[in-house]
Design a protein around this motif. Structure first.
Motif, PDB file in Angstrom:
ATOM      1  N   LEU A 121      37.864  45.939  40.475  1.00 23.18           N
ATOM      2  CA  LEU A 121      39.170  45.745  39.846  1.00 23.18           C
ATOM      3  C   LEU A 121      39.023  44.621  38.827  1.00 23.18           C
ATOM      4  O   LEU A 121      39.023  43.442  39.192  1.00 23.18           O
ATOM      5  CB  LEU A 121      40.244  45.391  40.885  1.00 23.18           C
ATOM      6  N   PHE A 147      42.064  34.069  47.490  1.00 25.88           N
ATOM      7  CA  PHE A 147      41.384  34.761  46.393  1.00 25.88           C
ATOM      8  C   PHE A 147      41.325  33.885  45.147  1.00 25.88           C
ATOM      9  O   PHE A 147      40.286  33.801  44.479  1.00 25.88           O
ATOM     10  CB  PHE A 147      42.076  36.094  46.088  1.00 25.88           C
ATOM     11  N   GLN A 207      41.782  37.919  40.429  1.00 25.33           N
ATOM     12  CA  GLN A 207      42.292  39.263  40.121  1.00 25.33           C
ATOM     13  C   GLN A 207      42.872  39.944  41.357  1.00 25.33           C
ATOM     14  O   GLN A 207      43.601  40.934  41.246  1.00 25.33           O
ATOM     15  CB  GLN A 207      41.202  40.139  39.493  1.00 25.33           C
ATOM     16  N   HIS A 208      42.557  39.411  42.550  1.00 19.73           N
ATOM     17  CA  HIS A 208      43.092  39.956  43.798  1.00 19.73           C
ATOM     18  C   HIS A 208      44.212  39.065  44.366  1.00 19.73           C
ATOM     19  O   HIS A 208      44.614  39.254  45.517  1.00 19.73           O
ATOM     20  CB  HIS A 208      41.979  40.093  44.841  1.00 19.73           C
ATOM     21  N   CYS A 209      44.700  38.117  43.588  1.00 17.11           N
ATOM     22  CA  CYS A 209      45.748  37.185  44.044  1.00 17.11           C
ATOM     23  C   CYS A 209      46.907  37.951  44.689  1.00 17.11           C
ATOM     24  O   CYS A 209      47.391  38.947  44.148  1.00 17.11           O
ATOM     25  CB  CYS A 209      46.254  36.383  42.854  1.00 17.11           C
ATOM     26  N   ALA A 261      46.441  51.471  45.759  1.00 18.23           N
ATOM     27  CA  ALA A 261      45.281  51.260  46.628  1.00 18.23           C
ATOM     28  C   ALA A 261      45.161  52.335  47.711  1.00 18.23           C
ATOM     29  O   ALA A 261      44.068  52.623  48.176  1.00 18.23           O
ATOM     30  CB  ALA A 261      45.356  49.877  47.262  1.00 18.23           C
ATOM     31  N   LYS A 317      38.342  34.649  42.645  1.00 18.46           N
ATOM     32  CA  LYS A 317      38.559  36.102  42.615  1.00 18.46           C
ATOM     33  C   LYS A 317      40.045  36.368  42.393  1.00 18.46           C
ATOM     34  O   LYS A 317      40.675  37.173  43.063  1.00 18.46           O
ATOM     35  CB  LYS A 317      38.110  36.736  43.937  1.00 18.46           C
ATOM     36  N   SER A 336      50.026  37.943  42.445  1.00 20.80           N
ATOM     37  CA  SER A 336      49.786  38.137  41.009  1.00 20.80           C
ATOM     38  C   SER A 336      50.763  39.122  40.392  1.00 20.80           C
ATOM     39  O   SER A 336      51.330  39.984  41.066  1.00 20.80           O
ATOM     40  CB  SER A 336      48.356  38.634  40.786  1.00 20.80           C
ATOM     41  N   SER A 375      37.336  38.106  37.156  1.00 22.93           N
ATOM     42  CA  SER A 375      38.004  36.820  37.009  1.00 22.93           C
ATOM     43  C   SER A 375      38.071  36.416  35.538  1.00 22.93           C
ATOM     44  O   SER A 375      37.413  37.015  34.677  1.00 22.93           O
ATOM     45  CB  SER A 375      37.251  35.745  37.790  1.00 22.93           C
TER      46      SER A 375
END
Length: 361
Positions: A306, A113, A120-122, A60, A118, A125, A309
């Motif tokens: 990114l 998230f 995918q931003h966990c 990032a 959302k 994760s 979901s």
């Protein structure tokens, strides 16, 4: 009863930048609590796979991602079939079901998230690119609580690329709020991401223009419905050309190319109130070079994508399942992976390459 072998073939990367080594005695994982074991049938090959194994994938903050599980087994556009269930798996999950092997592998389901859809931003994760073995192997264990269960009538050959390239570009089109009649420019339109971005935008009724290099890509893009094609290798001023063919600038520009030069002046191709959607991630640190005054005075929007979901993934798959979006894939043997990485590096790939992983299906 399915006979599950103890070992398998996997495309491993012993050290980042060290190239791909095929290992034929890689252990087959045992499904743990609330996990399933899937046999991998096909897998798309993504630019992120290339960059990760080479040790140049950008984080990032633009620095290379080094925190990668070794040996590295890439692949996050896989289609598999469930062959075994671990303890504690819900009764509605059945052996024989098609399952997707996506970028995201596990989520916490509790952070803001995840609760907002959302995931995918966990913040906790894990994914199949950096933390867990992906689809460049014959068998894979998957979290049954976050499974990408797919309909029985999908085509497993073309569906793999939808799980990353398709999902990401579908999300990009959504983030641009594309509606019927909008002008959309896709930069890198002939590639694995780009040709899907073109089609998802067309599905919304947009007027789509493709930017890429070479006559072959131009012919391909015209065949899938672009209104105009701009060859950057023969066009001296891209921004000027886009303003000309869109009559004042595009409502949205979606950059799918993984080259910093593709992003530099992309925002300047936009009309007043337009949206720049950043999709491709360059290996090296790149920057937008648009003057702040341009962004402020024209009221421009800039968004990043990114993946998306699980719900958005299934929406993207459904458009392919119904034949509205048609991924262009070339099926190659699993053993071709090192050669495919070289082709991706040269920019020689039209559409998406899909590996045939399972030998007997």
């Amino acid at each position: 009863m399915v006979n599950i072998p103890k070992t398998q073939t996997a495309a491993t990367v012993p050290k980042l930048g060290g190239g791909v080594v095929f290992v034929h005695d890689y252990p087959v994982p045992q499904p743990g609590h609330n996990e399933v074991l899937a046999k991998v049938l096909y897998s798309g090959v993504c630019q992120s796979d290339l960059h990760t194994q080479a040790g140049i994938a950008a984080s990032a903050n633009g620095t290379p991602i080094r925190n990668v599980k070794l040996p590295h087994v890439g692949g996050h556009e896989g289609i598999g079939r469930i062959i075994a269930l671990g303890p504690g798996v819900d009764e509605d999950i059945k052996v024989g079901t098609y399952v997707g092997i996506r970028f995201a592998s596990r989520i916490c389901r509790r952070c803001n998230f995840c609760l907002a859809g959302k995931e995918q931003h966990c913040i906790k994760s894990t994914n199949h690119l950096h933390h867990e073995d992906g689809s460049f192997q014959e068998y894979i264990a998957l979290d049954a609580g976050y499974l990408t269960l797919l309909p029985d009538d999908i085509d497993p050959v073309v569906t793999g690329p939808v799980l990353c390239a398709g999902l990401t570009t579908y999300k990009a089109v959504k983030n641009c709020n594309v509606k019927a009649g909008d002008s959309v420019v896709v930069v890198g339109a002939g590639g694995g991401l780009g040709h899907l971005a073109v089609q998802y935008a067309l599905a919304q009724g947009a007027i789509v223009y493709g930017v890429d290099g070479g006559v072959e890509k131009g012919e391909f893009l015209k065949s899938i419905g672009v209104t105009g094609y701009v060859d950057f290798t023969t066009t001296p001023n891209l921004t000027e050309k886009i303003h000309e063919i869109t009559h004042g600038g595009a409502d949205a520009v979606i950059v799918t190319a993984a080259n910093p030069k593709a992003f530099a002046q992309a925002a300047e191709m936009l009309a007043v109130g337009g949206t720049l959607s950043c999709v491709g991630i360059p290996a090296e640190r790149g920057f937008l070079e648009t003057p702040i005054s341009t962004i402020v005075i024209k009221g421009l929007h800039i968004t990043g994508n990114l993946v998306g979901s699980l719900k958005e993934c299934l929406e993207a798959v459904d458009l392919v399942r119904r034949g509205i979006v048609k991924p262009k894939v070339t099926v190659r043997p699993f053993e071709d992976l090192p050669k495919i990485y070289e082709e991706l590096e040269r920019g020689d790939v039209l559409g998406r390459i899909v590996l045939k992983i399972a030998k007997d299906e």
